[in-house]
Design a protein around this motif. Structure first.
Motif, PDB file in Angstrom:
ATOM      1  N   MET A   1       1.027  -1.177   0.119  1.00 27.82           N
ATOM      2  CA  MET A   1       0.255   0.124   0.220  1.00 27.82           C
ATOM      3  C   MET A   1       1.176   1.131  -0.253  1.00 27.82           C
ATOM      4  O   MET A   1       1.690   1.503   1.055  1.00 27.82           O
ATOM      5  CB  MET A   1      -0.937  -0.665   1.143  1.00 27.82           C
ATOM      6  CG  MET A   1      -1.673   1.123   1.176  1.00 27.82           C
ATOM      7  SD  MET A   1      -3.154   1.150   2.433  1.00 27.82           S
ATOM      8  CE  MET A   1      -4.458   0.759   2.273  1.00 27.82           C
ATOM      9  N   ILE A   3       1.536   5.468  -0.104  1.00 28.95           N
ATOM     10  CA  ILE A   3       1.093   6.404   0.213  1.00 28.95           C
ATOM     11  C   ILE A   3       0.144   6.918  -0.086  1.00 28.95           C
ATOM     12  O   ILE A   3      -0.571   8.085   1.483  1.00 28.95           O
ATOM     13  CB  ILE A   3       2.385   7.550   0.566  1.00 28.95           C
ATOM     14  CG1 ILE A   3       2.642   8.481   1.669  1.00 28.95           C
ATOM     15  CG2 ILE A   3       2.704   8.675  -0.696  1.00 28.95           C
ATOM     16  CD1 ILE A   3       3.630   9.833   2.634  1.00 28.95           C
ATOM     17  N   ASP A   5      -2.459   6.022  -1.406  1.00 27.05           N
ATOM     18  CA  ASP A   5      -3.962   4.613  -1.119  1.00 27.05           C
ATOM     19  C   ASP A   5      -3.962   5.222   0.374  1.00 27.05           C
ATOM     20  O   ASP A   5      -5.063   4.868   1.008  1.00 27.05           O
ATOM     21  CB  ASP A   5      -3.418   3.889  -1.188  1.00 27.05           C
ATOM     22  CG  ASP A   5      -3.062   3.065  -2.956  1.00 27.05           C
ATOM     23  OD1 ASP A   5      -3.619   3.445  -3.188  1.00 27.05           O
ATOM     24  OD2 ASP A   5      -1.998   2.413  -2.970  1.00 27.05           O
ATOM     25  N   ARG A   6      -2.666   5.224   1.184  1.00 25.77           N
ATOM     26  CA  ARG A   6      -3.349   5.637   2.690  1.00 25.77           C
ATOM     27  C   ARG A   6      -3.684   7.376   2.797  1.00 25.77           C
ATOM     28  O   ARG A   6      -4.928   6.513   3.839  1.00 25.77           O
ATOM     29  CB  ARG A   6      -1.591   5.366   3.832  1.00 25.77           C
ATOM     30  CG  ARG A   6      -1.560   3.906   4.147  1.00 25.77           C
ATOM     31  CD  ARG A   6       0.045   3.777   4.784  1.00 25.77           C
ATOM     32  NE  ARG A   6       0.465   4.625   3.971  1.00 25.77           N
ATOM     33  CZ  ARG A   6       2.294   4.077   4.948  1.00 25.77           C
ATOM     34  NH1 ARG A   6       2.382   3.552   5.278  1.00 25.77           N
ATOM     35  NH2 ARG A   6       3.141   5.241   3.703  1.00 25.77           N
ATOM     36  N   PHE A   7      -3.223   8.011   1.976  1.00 24.46           N
ATOM     37  CA  PHE A   7      -3.862   9.066   2.483  1.00 24.46           C
ATOM     38  C   PHE A   7      -5.211   9.710   2.117  1.00 24.46           C
ATOM     39  O   PHE A   7      -6.136   9.501   2.335  1.00 24.46           O
ATOM     40  CB  PHE A   7      -3.464   9.933   1.574  1.00 24.46           C
ATOM     41  CG  PHE A   7      -3.810  11.885   1.374  1.00 24.46           C
ATOM     42  CD1 PHE A   7      -3.483  12.231   2.101  1.00 24.46           C
ATOM     43  CD2 PHE A   7      -4.441  11.706   0.143  1.00 24.46           C
ATOM     44  CE1 PHE A   7      -4.013  14.035   2.019  1.00 24.46           C
ATOM     45  CE2 PHE A   7      -5.311  12.864   0.258  1.00 24.46           C
ATOM     46  CZ  PHE A   7      -4.823  13.610   1.249  1.00 24.46           C
ATOM     47  N   LYS A   8      -5.830   8.462   0.649  1.00 26.28           N
ATOM     48  CA  LYS A   8      -7.274   8.666   0.090  1.00 26.28           C
ATOM     49  C   LYS A   8      -7.930   7.575   1.172  1.00 26.28           C
ATOM     50  O   LYS A   8      -8.930   8.127   1.116  1.00 26.28           O
ATOM     51  CB  LYS A   8      -6.927   8.085  -0.815  1.00 26.28           C
ATOM     52  CG  LYS A   8      -6.381   8.201  -1.869  1.00 26.28           C
ATOM     53  CD  LYS A   8      -6.451   8.058  -3.947  1.00 26.28           C
ATOM     54  CE  LYS A   8      -5.387   8.686  -4.469  1.00 26.28           C
ATOM     55  NZ  LYS A   8      -5.734   7.846  -5.871  1.00 26.28           N
ATOM     56  N   SER A   9      -7.790   7.129   2.035  1.00 28.80           N
ATOM     57  CA  SER A   9      -8.541   6.127   2.878  1.00 28.80           C
ATOM     58  C   SER A   9      -8.763   6.255   4.613  1.00 28.80           C
ATOM     59  O   SER A   9      -9.124   5.913   4.728  1.00 28.80           O
ATOM     60  CB  SER A   9      -7.976   4.719   3.216  1.00 28.80           C
ATOM     61  OG  SER A   9      -6.407   4.093   3.664  1.00 28.80           O
ATOM     62  N   HIS A  10      -8.050   8.055   5.165  1.00 29.96           N
ATOM     63  CA  HIS A  10      -7.614   8.441   5.990  1.00 29.96           C
ATOM     64  C   HIS A  10      -8.427   9.909   6.078  1.00 29.96           C
ATOM     65  O   HIS A  10      -7.736  10.811   4.795  1.00 29.96           O
ATOM     66  CB  HIS A  10      -6.138   8.925   6.111  1.00 29.96           C
ATOM     67  CG  HIS A  10      -6.502   8.315   8.200  1.00 29.96           C
ATOM     68  ND1 HIS A  10      -6.207   9.832   8.524  1.00 29.96           N
ATOM     69  CD2 HIS A  10      -6.088   7.846   8.710  1.00 29.96           C
ATOM     70  CE1 HIS A  10      -5.960  10.226   9.275  1.00 29.96           C
ATOM     71  NE2 HIS A  10      -5.895   9.070  10.562  1.00 29.96           N
TER      72      HIS A  10
END
Length: 61
Positions: A1, A3, A5-10
């Motif tokens: 995953m 960075i 992708d993590r941003f989009k999910s947070h």
């Protein structure tokens, strides 16, 4: 995953980024006397869209 992708999910990170984006837009418009307001708005929307933060899209969980 990655960075992004993590941003989009947070959600919290996205909210903070939107606030920062709005602040930056206001500062640029203030410094230029709103001369480039439409271009600045377009650039803001493109940047947010690239990060998955489209304001026109329905909120995602």
């Amino acid at each position: 995953m990655g960075i992004l992708d993590r941003f989009k999910s947070h959600r919290g990170m996205q909210d903070k980024a939107k606030d920062m984006s709005d602040t930056a837009e206001k500062k640029v418009n203030e410094k230029t006397g709103n001369k480039y307001e439409s271009q600045v708005d377009d650039a803001q929307q493109r940047a947010e869209g690239a990060l998955g933060m489209d304001r026109d899209r329905p909120e995602q969980p």
